[in-house]
Design a protein around this motif. Structure first.
Motif, mmCIF file in Angstrom:
data_model
loop_
_atom_site.group_PDB
_atom_site.id
_atom_site.type_symbol
_atom_site.label_atom_id
_atom_site.label_comp_id
_atom_site.label_asym_id
_atom_site.label_seq_id
_atom_site.Cartn_x
_atom_site.Cartn_y
_atom_site.Cartn_z
ATOM 1 N N LYS A 109 -9.369 10.279 -7.920
ATOM 2 C CA LYS A 109 -7.982 9.786 -8.028
ATOM 3 C C LYS A 109 -7.936 8.275 -7.867
ATOM 4 C CE LYS A 109 -6.169 12.738 -4.996
ATOM 5 N NZ LYS A 109 -5.483 13.782 -4.288
ATOM 6 N N LYS A 110 -7.056 7.627 -8.628
ATOM 7 C CA LYS A 110 -6.895 6.180 -8.441
ATOM 8 C C LYS A 110 -6.137 5.930 -7.135
ATOM 9 C CE LYS A 110 -3.968 3.430 -10.511
ATOM 10 N NZ LYS A 110 -3.222 3.022 -11.690
ATOM 11 N N ILE A 111 -6.600 4.951 -6.385
ATOM 12 C CA ILE A 111 -5.958 4.590 -5.119
ATOM 13 C C ILE A 111 -4.988 3.433 -5.417
ATOM 14 C CG2 ILE A 111 -6.409 3.672 -2.812
ATOM 15 C CD1 ILE A 111 -9.277 4.860 -3.062
ATOM 16 N N ASP A 112 -3.704 3.554 -4.995
ATOM 17 C CA ASP A 112 -2.745 2.475 -5.290
ATOM 18 C C ASP A 112 -2.971 1.261 -4.392
ATOM 19 O OD1 ASP A 112 -1.472 3.854 -7.290
ATOM 20 O OD2 ASP A 112 -0.146 4.896 -5.876
ATOM 21 N N TRP A 113 -3.210 1.553 -3.110
ATOM 22 C CA TRP A 113 -3.466 0.469 -2.158
ATOM 23 C C TRP A 113 -4.539 0.901 -1.175
ATOM 24 C CZ3 TRP A 113 -2.675 0.842 3.236
ATOM 25 C CH2 TRP A 113 -3.007 -0.323 3.937
ATOM 26 N N ILE A 114 -5.420 -0.008 -0.843
ATOM 27 C CA ILE A 114 -6.448 0.279 0.163
ATOM 28 C C ILE A 114 -6.600 -0.957 1.059
ATOM 29 C CG2 ILE A 114 -8.327 -0.384 -1.440
ATOM 30 C CD1 ILE A 114 -10.081 1.753 -0.082
ATOM 31 N N SER A 115 -6.815 -0.720 2.344
ATOM 32 C CA SER A 115 -6.952 -1.841 3.283
ATOM 33 C C SER A 115 -8.298 -2.533 3.071
ATOM 34 C CB SER A 115 -6.882 -1.322 4.721
ATOM 35 O OG SER A 115 -8.008 -0.500 4.980
ATOM 36 N N PHE A 116 -8.355 -3.800 3.475
ATOM 37 C CA PHE A 116 -9.633 -4.519 3.412
ATOM 38 C C PHE A 116 -10.710 -3.746 4.166
ATOM 39 C CE2 PHE A 116 -7.158 -8.670 2.924
ATOM 40 C CZ PHE A 116 -7.559 -8.867 1.617
#
Ligand code: ADP
Ligand code: ASP
Ligand code: MG
Length: 423
Positions: free
Chosen positions: A191-198
């Protein structure tokens, strides 16, 4: 509107058509009112081809000449891209890493950026140009030799320029629609991740998700530069990598961000090491003095009868030969029996900040691997990651099994891979 840094990977500029397509996208960004700095990689698999060529003339080419050779790939693409942009009626100038002010240390093949002085880029922008910079290269501060930043290093060039130029975003254009929960080449249901933390992206990248290089993520976190990973083939929104989700979008941090895999490492076992203080220090000093980074380490319990133990560690395959040579040289001083080298290994890692507060994750991870019949050879963990080493042949199966076990499979959309050879 502000300054945007865009980086185009090798698969996005694989041929003349690709270069023209990318040129159009760059011009569109400029027409939207942005100042645009572009970092470009070598076309397609050019870097691999140059490495193959070097190996045909010398099994261990000298670092300085090797770097000089490899930087040629990016010179070709930067000049062609500037020509394609001019052909669309816009001004563009290309710059080598050295001309763009990318100053590094002098460790050839994996130099670190120590300063960026982009005076010429600023001037080019102020004069209305689009600036095209060759990725993955710099110039050493002391000897003024040409250096490269390690495979995938154009990502780092892009973020370093974005930081030095105070860009509003660093866009990384590649051959997939963003960062996925696993490599889309291996897991079709990723699945594509919309936002991920550094933080999570750093672990994924360090564990082998080559969609972003871990040094680039480290750099972006240090200077707080938001990264937007997206496809140069589609117009879709990609994945934002930043401290916080962008704007007013409410995106929950997932418990598990994804599964990474890596088949670029080898394992060295030092057999018959005397079980006394100072032995491990001597082994790893020999390896470190050769500028080799190691990853996982395991020391077995020593056999009571002999007082000898084995120490295994993993390292990049590309440095395997150098490490063996260095250890052989130190064999008598250290006092071990023999060395074993195994390059048929792979590493699978599960990453997610939610692990800190979910005690069952490790057990579920091992269960998924055992259900898939995958044998574990080494284990290492951090607060937000579990990694295991297995046989290389088991890696793809293991990644899919873990991805399914943690409920990461998408119901419908198949992850699209637009280009590249995955090399
Ligand atoms: P570029 O040439 O644009 O730098 P790379 O080949 O370095 O591209 O990186 C893109 C590739 O990263 C994708 O084609 C994909 O196979 C791989 N990849 C590995 N893990 C992931 C992931 N979690 N999400 C997306 N892509 C991934
Ligand atoms: N061309 C270099 C490589 O293939 C750098 C990059 O693409 O980022 O590793
Ligand atoms: Mg890359």
């Amino acid at each position: 509107m502000g300054l945007v840094v865009q980086k185009y990977g090798g698969s996005s500029v694989a041929d003349a058509e690709g270069i023209k397509r990318v040129a159009k996208r760059i011009v569109d960004t400029k027409k939207d009112g942005h100042q645009v700095v572009v970092v470009v990689s070598a076309m397609g698999d050019t870097t691999d081809e140059l490495i193959d060529l070097a190996e045909q003339v010398s099994p261990m080419p000298a670092g300085r000449e090797f770097d000089m050779l490899l930087t040629a790939g990016e010179r070709i693409s930067m000049a062609l891209l500037a020509m394609a942009i001019k052909n669309l009626g816009h001004e563009a100038q290309s710059f080598t890493g050295s001309q763009a002010g990318v100053i590094t240390d002098s460790v050839h093949n994996k130099a670190r950026i120590i300063d960026v002085t982009p005076g010429r880029i600023r001037t080019a922008l102020d004069e209305g140009n689009i600036a095209i910079v060759a990725g993955f290269q710099g110039v050493s501060q002391d000897k003024k030799d040409i250096t490269t930043l390690g495979r995938g290093g154009s990502d780092t060039t892009a973020v370093a320029l974005a930081a030095a130029l105070d860009a509003e975003v660093c866009e990384i254009y590649t051959d997939v629609d963003g960062v996925f929960t696993a490599d889309p080449r291996v897991v079709k249901k990723a699945k594509k991740i919309d936002w991920i933390s550094f933080e999570d992206m750093l672990e994924l990248a360090a564990s082998g998700s080559k969609v972003l290089l871990h040094r680039c993520v480290e750099y972006a976190r240090r200077y707080n530069i938001p990264i937007h990973v997206r496809s140069s083939f589609s117009g879709l929104q990609g994945t934002w990598v930043s401290n916080e989700p962008q704007g007013d979008r409410k995106v929950e941090q997932a418990i598990i961000s994804g599964v990474a895999h890596d088949t670029s490492e080898a394992k060295i076992t030092v057999v018959g090491v005397p079980d006394k203080p100072g032995e491990a220090a001597a082994i790893f000093r020999a390896v470190a003095d050769a500028e080799i980074n190691i990853d996982m380490i395991v020391q077995n319990v020593s056999a009571a009868a002999t007082g000898l133990t084995d120490i295994s560690f993993t390292l990049p395959k590309a440095e395997g030969r150098k490490a063996i040579d260095e250890l052989e040289k130190a064999k008598t001083a250290i006092g071990f029996d023999s060395l074993r080298y195994d390059d048929q290994i792979g590493k699978i890692s599960l990453v997610g900040a939610g692990m800190k507060t979910n005690p069952g994750v490790t057990a579920d991870f091992f269960k998924a691997l055992s259900d898939a019949g995958v044998n574990i050879e080494l284990i290492s963990t951090s607060e937000i990651r579990i990694s295991v080493v297995t046989r290389a042949d088991d890696v793809n199966e293991a990644v899919r099994a873990v991805h399914t076990a943690f409920g990461l499979d998408s119901d419908s959309d198949e992850a699209v891979v637009y280009g590249g050879t995955g090399r």
